[in-house]
Design an enzyme around this catalytic site. Structure first.
Site, mmCIF file in Angstrom:
data_model
loop_
_atom_site.group_PDB
_atom_site.id
_atom_site.type_symbol
_atom_site.label_atom_id
_atom_site.label_comp_id
_atom_site.label_asym_id
_atom_site.label_seq_id
_atom_site.Cartn_x
_atom_site.Cartn_y
_atom_site.Cartn_z
ATOM 1 N N SER A 1 35.710 -55.365 -25.916
ATOM 2 C CA SER A 1 35.445 -54.724 -24.586
ATOM 3 C C SER A 1 34.814 -54.472 -24.306
ATOM 4 C CB SER A 1 36.748 -53.969 -24.247
ATOM 5 O OG SER A 1 36.936 -52.880 -23.210
ATOM 6 N N ALA B 1 50.863 -62.363 -25.918
ATOM 7 C CA ALA B 1 50.845 -63.574 -25.250
ATOM 8 C C ALA B 1 51.867 -63.239 -24.721
ATOM 9 C CB ALA B 1 50.813 -64.919 -25.963
ATOM 10 N N TYR C 1 39.360 -46.601 -29.051
ATOM 11 C CA TYR C 1 39.535 -48.151 -28.856
ATOM 12 C C TYR C 1 37.776 -48.184 -28.010
ATOM 13 C CZ TYR C 1 40.270 -51.051 -24.939
ATOM 14 O OH TYR C 1 40.471 -52.856 -24.290
ATOM 15 N N ALA C 2 36.487 -47.694 -28.073
ATOM 16 C CA ALA C 2 35.004 -47.721 -27.882
ATOM 17 C C ALA C 2 34.923 -48.816 -29.720
ATOM 18 C CB ALA C 2 35.128 -47.468 -27.268
ATOM 19 N N ALA C 3 35.297 -47.318 -30.155
ATOM 20 C CA ALA C 3 34.536 -47.875 -31.712
ATOM 21 C C ALA C 3 35.886 -49.307 -32.252
ATOM 22 C CB ALA C 3 35.528 -46.885 -32.709
HETATM 23 N N1 LIG Z 1 42.761 -55.294 -18.520
HETATM 24 C C1 LIG Z 1 41.465 -54.820 -18.699
HETATM 25 O O1 LIG Z 1 41.110 -54.296 -18.272
HETATM 26 C C2 LIG Z 1 40.936 -55.554 -19.936
HETATM 27 C C3 LIG Z 1 39.621 -55.197 -20.153
HETATM 28 C C4 LIG Z 1 39.154 -54.994 -21.609
HETATM 29 C C5 LIG Z 1 39.270 -55.778 -22.597
HETATM 30 N N2 LIG Z 1 41.053 -55.974 -22.665
HETATM 31 C C6 LIG Z 1 41.670 -56.023 -23.886
HETATM 32 O O2 LIG Z 1 42.571 -57.649 -23.085
HETATM 33 C C7 LIG Z 1 43.514 -58.004 -24.075
HETATM 34 C C8 LIG Z 1 44.850 -58.078 -23.372
HETATM 35 O O3 LIG Z 1 44.812 -56.620 -22.978
HETATM 36 P P1 LIG Z 1 45.873 -56.339 -21.098
HETATM 37 O O4 LIG Z 1 45.297 -56.012 -19.834
HETATM 38 O O5 LIG Z 1 46.448 -58.327 -21.117
HETATM 39 O O6 LIG Z 1 46.666 -55.467 -22.360
HETATM 40 P P2 LIG Z 1 48.678 -56.150 -21.352
HETATM 41 O O7 LIG Z 1 48.892 -54.314 -22.257
HETATM 42 O O8 LIG Z 1 49.028 -56.653 -20.772
HETATM 43 O O9 LIG Z 1 48.882 -56.946 -23.111
HETATM 44 C C9 LIG Z 1 48.981 -56.395 -24.284
HETATM 45 C C10 LIG Z 1 50.120 -57.514 -25.193
HETATM 46 O O10 LIG Z 1 49.512 -57.163 -26.534
HETATM 47 C C11 LIG Z 1 50.679 -57.166 -27.231
HETATM 48 N N3 LIG Z 1 50.911 -56.084 -27.888
HETATM 49 C C12 LIG Z 1 50.225 -54.606 -28.168
HETATM 50 N N4 LIG Z 1 50.873 -54.498 -29.935
HETATM 51 C C13 LIG Z 1 51.373 -54.985 -30.302
HETATM 52 C C14 LIG Z 1 51.250 -55.581 -31.943
HETATM 53 N N5 LIG Z 1 51.712 -54.424 -32.257
HETATM 54 N N6 LIG Z 1 51.742 -56.355 -32.050
HETATM 55 C C15 LIG Z 1 51.595 -57.590 -30.958
HETATM 56 N N7 LIG Z 1 52.135 -57.802 -30.168
HETATM 57 C C16 LIG Z 1 51.524 -56.925 -29.277
HETATM 58 C C17 LIG Z 1 52.044 -56.070 -26.125
HETATM 59 O O11 LIG Z 1 53.289 -55.927 -25.937
HETATM 60 C C18 LIG Z 1 51.225 -56.905 -25.258
HETATM 61 O O12 LIG Z 1 51.693 -57.839 -24.462
HETATM 62 C C19 LIG Z 1 43.270 -56.031 -24.904
HETATM 63 O O13 LIG Z 1 43.062 -56.751 -25.914
HETATM 64 C C20 LIG Z 1 42.443 -55.806 -24.579
HETATM 65 O O14 LIG Z 1 41.947 -55.208 -25.559
HETATM 66 C C21 LIG Z 1 41.759 -55.601 -21.811
#
Ligand SMILES: NC(=O)c1ccc[n+]([C@@H]2O[C@H](COP(=O)([O-])OP(=O)(O)OC[C@H]3O[C@@H](n4cnc5c(N)ncnc54)[C@H](O)[C@@H]3O)[C@@H](O)[C@H]2O)c1
Length: 258
Positions: free
Chosen positions: A155, A26, A168-170
């Site tokens: 995703s 978050a 990542y996809a897996a």
């Molecule tokens: N941005 C996109 O286009 C997109 C698309 C599909 C899915 N997602 C998914 O949405 C979710 C959020 O991604 P986002 O785009 O906001 O990325 P982001 O990098 O902005 O946020 C991810 C957050 O997870 C935290 N994090 C990473 N490793 C961690 C750990 N070991 N323990 C606790 N926190 C940890 C990071 O510090 C960061 O605050 C993810 O699950 C991502 O796979 C994103």
């Protein structure tokens, strides 16, 4: 002008007053958006992230609006951290009603021929095994009261595949399969478990391919904002989705259809 009357009973299905939600990852991007929206709908939010400073900023923003939030450091790969977050939720707000497994990392644009096994394991550990760990850790609380909402962020890559990052996809495909399987197992405890699988969202994670190419894939010709995903999560976290379980909801601007 005639005043519009909101029917309270309808409104109640979508609000989260009195519910306690844990949101992982978050501190930034989508997770931050989810924490803000759930708090705005009345939930007590326990926001956690491996970036302690970032998650404290999220908490400050929410707190400044007079809403209920705690910001905590947590590495979702670590059981001790997970248990501490859950205990804090229980000590502060009495229970856990909602878990949003959002924290994840990206693959960095590698293809199957140049990925190392170590890197494969790292991402599966972060993006899939952590979802298992956090989910298993809140289940005793939700099972005891026969009520709970779990939302796992997957995703599009986990549904359609992508140009790179097979690990990542897996992992994200695994999150969907895990969600569906658990929906079967948890129905008897009246726990809803669903997945939200975003398309392109404008966060630091998404900025891998040239932006124009990314946007061209969507019918809306824009990337999503964190709130576009957070509203779908809010639905899955609310009583309005009580009849939904094992489902995948994809806010994606029409990038793919399922
Ligand atoms: N941005 C996109 O286009 C997109 C698309 C599909 C899915 N997602 C998914 O949405 C979710 C959020 O991604 P986002 O785009 O906001 O990325 P982001 O990098 O902005 O946020 C991810 C957050 O997870 C935290 N994090 C990473 N490793 C961690 C750990 N070991 N323990 C606790 N926190 C940890 C990071 O510090 C960061 O605050 C993810 O699950 C991502 O796979 C994103």
């Amino acid at each position: 002008m005639e005043a519009k009357v909101i029917e309270q009973a309808m409104y109640d299905y979508f609000q989260l007053v009195g519910k306690t939600a844990i949101v992982t990852g978050a501190g930034n991007g989508i997770g931050k958006g989810i924490a803000k929206v759930l708090a705005g709908l009345g939930a007590n939010v326990v926001a956690c992230d491996i970036e302690a400073d970032s998650v404290e900023k999220t908490a400050e923003e929410i707190r400044s609006k007079g809403l209920n939030v705690v910001g905590l450091y947590c590495d979702v790969r670590n059981y001790e951290d997970i248990h501490r977050v859950i205990q804090t939720a229980v000590d502060t707000y009495g229970t856990v009603d909602i878990l949003v497994n959002n924290a994840a990392g990206c693959g960095g644009g590698v293809t199957v021929d140049n990925i190392t096994e170590e890197e494969w394991m790292r991402l599966i550990e972060l993006n899939l095994n952590s979802v298992y760990r956090f989910t298993m850790s809140v289940l005793p609380i939700m099972r005891a009261k026969k009520q709970g909402k779990i939302v796992n962020i997957s995703s599009g890559a986990g549904i359609t595949g992508d140009f790179s990052d097979p690990h990542y996809a897996a992992a994200k495909g695994g999150v969907i399969a895990f969600t569906k399987e658990l929906a079967h197992e948890l129905a008897k405890d009246r726990i809803n478990i669903n997945s939200v699988a975003p398309g392109l969202v404008d966060t630091r994670m998404a900025r891998i391919r040239p932006w124009e190419e990314e946007i061209a894939d969507t019918l809306w010709h824009r990337a999503g904002q964190p709130e576009d995903i957070a509203y779908a999560v809010a639905y899955m976290a609310s009583a309005a989705s009580d009849f939904c379980t094992g489902q995948v909801l994809s806010p994606n601007g029409g990038a793919w259809m399922q």
